[in-house]
Design an enzyme around this catalytic site. Sequence first.
Site, mmCIF file in Angstrom:
data_model
loop_
_atom_site.group_PDB
_atom_site.id
_atom_site.type_symbol
_atom_site.label_atom_id
_atom_site.label_comp_id
_atom_site.label_asym_id
_atom_site.label_seq_id
_atom_site.Cartn_x
_atom_site.Cartn_y
_atom_site.Cartn_z
ATOM 1 C CG HIS A 155 60.429 -50.082 -79.014
ATOM 2 N ND1 HIS A 155 61.769 -49.858 -79.290
ATOM 3 C CD2 HIS A 155 60.190 -49.471 -77.818
ATOM 4 C CE1 HIS A 155 62.306 -49.152 -78.309
ATOM 5 N NE2 HIS A 155 61.366 -48.895 -77.412
ATOM 6 C CG HIS A 191 58.215 -45.276 -76.957
ATOM 7 N ND1 HIS A 191 59.382 -44.554 -77.119
ATOM 8 C CD2 HIS A 191 58.571 -46.438 -76.344
ATOM 9 C CE1 HIS A 191 60.399 -45.265 -76.633
ATOM 10 N NE2 HIS A 191 59.933 -46.404 -76.163
ATOM 11 C CD GLU A 192 56.632 -49.424 -75.203
ATOM 12 O OE1 GLU A 192 57.289 -50.348 -75.730
ATOM 13 O OE2 GLU A 192 57.119 -48.671 -74.337
ATOM 14 C CD GLU A 215 63.672 -47.275 -75.026
ATOM 15 O OE1 GLU A 215 62.720 -46.510 -74.800
ATOM 16 O OE2 GLU A 215 63.522 -48.485 -75.275
#
Length: 286
Positions: free
Chosen positions: A134, A130-131, A199
């Site tokens: 980003h 997930h990071e 997100e």
Amino acid sequence: MNTVRTFMLLAALTALFMGIGYLIGGAGGAAIALVVAAGMNLFAYWNSDKIVLRMYKAQRVDETSAPNYYRIVQRLAQNAGIPMPATYIVDSPQPNAFATGRNPEHAAVAATSGLIEMLTPEELAGVMAHELAHIKNRDTLTMTVTATIAGAISMLANFALFFGGNRNAPGGFIGVLALAILAPMAAALVQMAISRTREYSADRGGAEISGNPLWLASALERIDATARRTRNAQAEGNPATAHMFIVNPLNGEGRDNLFSTHPATGNRVAELRKLAQGMAAGRTRG
């Protein structure tokens, strides 16, 4: 769809800035305020990773000092097709993680010690994917542009409160002051909406990088339950950084309300489970 929504929200921020600039000081005053705010945020953009990592006393690790964690990030970065980011650990019992840096070539990821200790390797991979999403999506750039415009709005609002603005504007002096008070609140709401949109995009991108949406879904449920009852002292002292984390480090929200920097965890998990079903169905058809 999330990208379109982000651009629409950025356009709304820009329109709000132009409106308050016109009502307060005309085109000239708005341009000067934008230049000053852009300069401030440009400095923050180039130095944001150093500032945030220092703020949280993050310690850089490598394959020797944190082999399992480092190798997970290394493998996921290869899956994502981006350079290996600098990898850090933040000493905090609250399970959480964040990414920072101005682009994929100058990026860093950080996980708290509480996160690494609590999650399974698969769940940790879901979170770090997930990071990395980003970073791949250049969300830091998006949020920097948002901060620039919102900062300019706040500067113009402060000017109106101290100097009264343009008394010949529609609504007169009272109208300008009312807008000066309400505009920063509206800008903050749009900022939060953009953060929530990014997100959801990172959840989807992270699921694709890790290859299993359920890893992140399981991690989010466990992180959210623990984060609600575990205080993050650094985040409490720096609430402006709350939007960076995978879950809100300050409090839990029961729904996607206007004042939340993150989508409700239940909504995110539901979306990830739908994605998992779709991926499973695609493999079956294949």
